[in-house]
Design an enzyme around this catalytic site. Structure first.
Site, mmCIF file in Angstrom:
data_model
loop_
_atom_site.group_PDB
_atom_site.id
_atom_site.type_symbol
_atom_site.label_atom_id
_atom_site.label_comp_id
_atom_site.label_asym_id
_atom_site.label_seq_id
_atom_site.Cartn_x
_atom_site.Cartn_y
_atom_site.Cartn_z
ATOM 1 N N LYS A 29 0.866 -1.169 0.000
ATOM 2 C CA LYS A 29 0.000 0.000 0.000
ATOM 3 C C LYS A 29 0.906 1.223 0.000
ATOM 4 C CE LYS A 29 -4.044 2.136 2.059
ATOM 5 N NZ LYS A 29 -3.563 3.500 1.764
ATOM 6 N N LEU A 30 0.786 2.028 -1.039
ATOM 7 C CA LEU A 30 1.667 3.180 -1.197
ATOM 8 C C LEU A 30 1.057 4.410 -0.532
ATOM 9 C CD1 LEU A 30 2.777 2.724 -4.910
ATOM 10 C CD2 LEU A 30 3.941 1.972 -2.822
#
Length: 287
Positions: A29-30
């Site tokens: 998850k950026l």
């Protein structure tokens, strides 16, 4: 012509815990800004709420065909190669910022004029790999094989934001017709996120006269360091239970200040460079 489709949103995994399941794919998850790159009649760049095409001239020559819409995350990385949310927000707010942006695509809604949202995720990912040519400003999210729980352990050790788990057969859930930016999006259990939270003990130091958000501080010996405000996790019953124990001693136009006597446990996403706590969520009142 409007070409915005509300991006599909994730649910929090139950108890914010990763899980291993053969029906799910995992990825990082950026920590950035959700962005749609729409190359239909003309190029448009959309966040969840607005058209931001003019803000990012670096993205104005996308390496994709006409009739293609990509979903992904706009990020800025630090010296370690980790997403830096504050730097990303600085670039979002001003083109004078020197931060280098990167759009990381993780899904595709339209492929060369054909709507593909009803295809299973794995097929859409194959189309995305076929369509997107990676450049200095465009990249593609990698799906990671192996254990999601082990991946989350690696994410925690590296201090990254978290992981995403998506059903292999999931469709992209959005509106049938294009609509205005900011239109309500669908939050689906087919996509789940697990956040790498930090946990801290803080004291209540006051509250907002307007919103009721609590001011919080961190204990540093005999000193209390201001950590900002907290709204998330404060339920109505809990607020009523705490209210009689707040001993006021000062106020200004915005806040009422109280004696720092009530200790709370909070989860959060680290600290801003200013020292304020990022997105604190109340877990419990300790005393």
């Amino acid at each position: 012509m409007n070409s915005f489709y509300p991006p599909m949103l994730l649910q929090y995994a139950i108890n914010n815990e990763p899980f291993d399941h053969p029906d799910y794919l995992a990825s990082l998850k950026l920590d950035g800004i959700r962005l749609l790159v729409s190359n239909m009649d003309s190029l448009k760049l959309y966040t969840k709420n607005m058209d931001v095409t003019a803000r990012f001239p670096e993205l104005h020559n996308p390496p994709i065909s006409k009739g293609t819409i990509l979903d992904g995350e706009l990020i800025v990385t630090d010296e370690k190669g980790h997403p830096d949310f504050e730097a990303c927000m600085a670039r979002f707010q001003s083109q004078k910022s020197k931060h280098h942006i990167l759009f990381c695509a993780f899904d595709i809604l339209y492929y060369r004029g054909q709507r593909v949202t009803n295809l299973p995720l794995e097929q859409r990912l194959a189309l995305l790999e076929d369509e997107l040519i990676e450049t200095e400003y465009y990249s593609r999210m990698r799906i990671l094989n192996g254990s999601s729980t082990q991946l989350f352990d690696i994410v925690k050790a590296a201090g990254l934001e978290g992981i995403v788990l998506k059903k292999r057969e999931s469709r992209y859930e959005t509106s049938i017709q294009p609509c205005a930016p900011g239109s309500k999006a669908i939050r689906s259990w087919s996509w789940q996120k697990v956040i790498n939270y930090d946990y801290s003990d803080v004291v209540i130091t006051g509250y907002s006269k307007q919103s009721g958000a609590w001011l919080i501080g961190g204990l540093e010996g005999e000193r209390i360091k201001p950590l900002g405000t907290m709204e998330l996790g404060i339920t109505g019953p809990l607020r009523k239970a705490v209210w009689p124990r707040l001993r006021r001693f000062n106020e200004n136009k915005q806040f009422v200040f109280v004696k720092p006597e009530i200790l709370c446990r909070v989860k959060h996403r680290g600290f801003y460079k200013s020292g304020l706590m990022r997105l604190p969520v109340l877990e419990s009142v300790i005393n």
